[in-house]
Design a protein around this motif. Structure first.
Motif, PDB file in Angstrom:
ATOM      1  N   TYR A 114       9.600   5.999  -1.782  1.00 21.26           N
ATOM      2  CA  TYR A 114       9.011   5.235  -1.023  1.00 21.26           C
ATOM      3  C   TYR A 114       7.434   6.046  -0.411  1.00 21.26           C
ATOM      4  O   TYR A 114       6.523   5.574  -0.615  1.00 21.26           O
ATOM      5  N   LYS A 115       7.186   6.914  -0.099  1.00 22.34           N
ATOM      6  CA  LYS A 115       6.265   7.649   1.072  1.00 22.34           C
ATOM      7  C   LYS A 115       5.239   7.912  -1.064  1.00 22.34           C
ATOM      8  O   LYS A 115       3.408   7.175  -0.979  1.00 22.34           O
ATOM      9  N   ALA A 116       5.773   7.990  -2.352  1.00 20.92           N
ATOM     10  CA  ALA A 116       5.139   7.769  -3.612  1.00 20.92           C
ATOM     11  C   ALA A 116       4.409   6.264  -3.231  1.00 20.92           C
ATOM     12  O   ALA A 116       3.020   6.283  -4.264  1.00 20.92           O
ATOM     13  N   ALA A 117       5.157   5.239  -3.251  1.00 16.31           N
ATOM     14  CA  ALA A 117       4.652   4.041  -3.552  1.00 16.31           C
ATOM     15  C   ALA A 117       3.803   3.701  -2.857  1.00 16.31           C
ATOM     16  O   ALA A 117       2.624   3.086  -2.599  1.00 16.31           O
ATOM     17  N   VAL A 118       3.766   3.901  -1.287  1.00 18.14           N
ATOM     18  CA  VAL A 118       2.772   3.887  -0.403  1.00 18.14           C
ATOM     19  C   VAL A 118       1.658   4.477  -0.809  1.00 18.14           C
ATOM     20  O   VAL A 118       0.743   3.786  -1.190  1.00 18.14           O
ATOM     21  N   LYS A 119       1.759   5.591  -0.866  1.00 12.19           N
ATOM     22  CA  LYS A 119       0.417   6.354  -2.064  1.00 12.19           C
ATOM     23  C   LYS A 119      -0.386   5.350  -2.723  1.00 12.19           C
ATOM     24  O   LYS A 119      -2.017   5.313  -2.923  1.00 12.19           O
ATOM     25  N   LEU A 120       0.217   5.375  -3.648  1.00 11.03           N
ATOM     26  CA  LEU A 120       0.035   4.293  -4.938  1.00 11.03           C
ATOM     27  C   LEU A 120      -0.753   2.561  -4.348  1.00 11.03           C
ATOM     28  O   LEU A 120      -1.612   2.971  -4.459  1.00 11.03           O
ATOM     29  N   LEU A 121      -0.183   2.661  -3.500  1.00 17.11           N
ATOM     30  CA  LEU A 121      -0.747   1.136  -2.928  1.00 17.11           C
ATOM     31  C   LEU A 121      -1.736   1.605  -2.297  1.00 17.11           C
ATOM     32  O   LEU A 121      -2.488   1.013  -2.571  1.00 17.11           O
ATOM     33  N   GLU A 122      -2.055   2.436  -1.420  1.00 17.16           N
ATOM     34  CA  GLU A 122      -2.519   2.503  -1.054  1.00 17.16           C
ATOM     35  C   GLU A 122      -4.089   2.883  -1.658  1.00 17.16           C
ATOM     36  O   GLU A 122      -5.825   2.524  -1.178  1.00 17.16           O
ATOM     37  N   ILE A 123      -4.080   3.370  -2.827  1.00 15.49           N
ATOM     38  CA  ILE A 123      -4.924   3.536  -4.223  1.00 15.49           C
ATOM     39  C   ILE A 123      -5.718   2.827  -4.465  1.00 15.49           C
ATOM     40  O   ILE A 123      -6.571   2.011  -4.707  1.00 15.49           O
ATOM     41  N   MET A 124      -5.026   1.865  -4.844  1.00 19.64           N
ATOM     42  CA  MET A 124      -4.747  -0.061  -4.866  1.00 19.64           C
ATOM     43  C   MET A 124      -5.875  -0.103  -4.657  1.00 19.64           C
ATOM     44  O   MET A 124      -6.453  -1.263  -4.800  1.00 19.64           O
ATOM     45  N   LEU A 125      -5.440  -0.209  -3.147  1.00 16.66           N
ATOM     46  CA  LEU A 125      -6.354  -1.044  -1.908  1.00 16.66           C
ATOM     47  C   LEU A 125      -6.983  -0.305  -2.073  1.00 16.66           C
ATOM     48  O   LEU A 125      -8.633  -1.986  -2.057  1.00 16.66           O
ATOM     49  N   SER A 126      -7.769   0.777  -1.933  1.00 15.27           N
ATOM     50  CA  SER A 126      -8.864   0.588  -1.283  1.00 15.27           C
ATOM     51  C   SER A 126     -10.096   0.954  -2.922  1.00 15.27           C
ATOM     52  O   SER A 126     -11.255   0.844  -2.879  1.00 15.27           O
ATOM     53  N   LYS A 127      -9.179   0.865  -4.422  1.00 13.11           N
ATOM     54  CA  LYS A 127      -9.901   0.285  -5.157  1.00 13.11           C
ATOM     55  C   LYS A 127      -9.940  -0.896  -5.973  1.00 13.11           C
ATOM     56  O   LYS A 127     -11.310  -1.530  -6.858  1.00 13.11           O
ATOM     57  N   GLY A 128     -10.074  -2.076  -4.574  1.00 11.56           N
ATOM     58  CA  GLY A 128      -9.742  -3.409  -5.150  1.00 11.56           C
ATOM     59  C   GLY A 128      -8.955  -4.438  -6.598  1.00 11.56           C
ATOM     60  O   GLY A 128      -9.391  -4.718  -6.303  1.00 11.56           O
ATOM     61  N   LEU A 129      -7.798  -3.537  -6.487  1.00 13.29           N
ATOM     62  CA  LEU A 129      -7.002  -3.667  -7.340  1.00 13.29           C
ATOM     63  C   LEU A 129      -6.462  -4.609  -6.739  1.00 13.29           C
ATOM     64  O   LEU A 129      -5.350  -5.494  -7.521  1.00 13.29           O
ATOM     65  N   ILE A 130      -5.709  -4.714  -5.527  1.00  8.89           N
ATOM     66  CA  ILE A 130      -4.809  -5.429  -4.857  1.00  8.89           C
ATOM     67  C   ILE A 130      -4.906  -6.309  -3.134  1.00  8.89           C
ATOM     68  O   ILE A 130      -6.732  -5.422  -2.634  1.00  8.89           O
ATOM     69  N   THR A 131      -5.094  -7.211  -2.914  1.00  9.80           N
ATOM     70  CA  THR A 131      -5.569  -6.913  -1.904  1.00  9.80           C
ATOM     71  C   THR A 131      -5.014  -6.903  -0.431  1.00  9.80           C
ATOM     72  O   THR A 131      -3.297  -6.371  -0.859  1.00  9.80           O
ATOM     73  N   LEU A 132      -5.103  -6.978   0.488  1.00  7.60           N
ATOM     74  CA  LEU A 132      -4.216  -6.507   1.318  1.00  7.60           C
ATOM     75  C   LEU A 132      -2.958  -7.272   2.033  1.00  7.60           C
ATOM     76  O   LEU A 132      -2.305  -6.480   2.319  1.00  7.60           O
ATOM     77  N   ALA A 133      -3.380  -8.860   1.697  1.00 11.83           N
ATOM     78  CA  ALA A 133      -2.117  -9.340   1.565  1.00 11.83           C
ATOM     79  C   ALA A 133      -0.663  -9.055   0.351  1.00 11.83           C
ATOM     80  O   ALA A 133       0.382  -8.955   0.832  1.00 11.83           O
ATOM     81  N   GLU A 134      -1.607  -8.758  -1.225  1.00 11.17           N
ATOM     82  CA  GLU A 134      -0.362  -7.699  -1.430  1.00 11.17           C
ATOM     83  C   GLU A 134      -0.111  -6.939  -1.433  1.00 11.17           C
ATOM     84  O   GLU A 134       0.692  -6.490  -1.511  1.00 11.17           O
TER      85      GLU A 134
END
Length: 54
Positions: A12-32
């Motif tokens: 789970y923590k690894a998944a969260v880290k990947l999501l944070e990276i994707m969010l910071s790079k603009g690959l996903i929105t906050l809602a996503e």
């Protein structure tokens, strides 16, 4: 905490880290981010989920 549960916490923590990276790079929105995180919490069922929620 069992070994399986510990493994789920790590996954789970690894998944969260990947999501944070994707969010910071603009690959996903906050809602996503929030929607995917909810699905990850259902999948990995981390015991510490309340601590991870932003």
């Amino acid at each position: 905490m069992s070994r399986d549960q510990e493994a789920n916490e790590v996954k789970y923590k690894a998944a969260v880290k990947l999501l944070e990276i994707m969010l910071s790079k603009g690959l996903i929105t906050l809602a996503e981010y929030r929607k995917i995180d909810e699905l990850n919490r259902q999948t990995f069922t981390p015991e510490l989920a309340e601590v991870y929620v932003k």
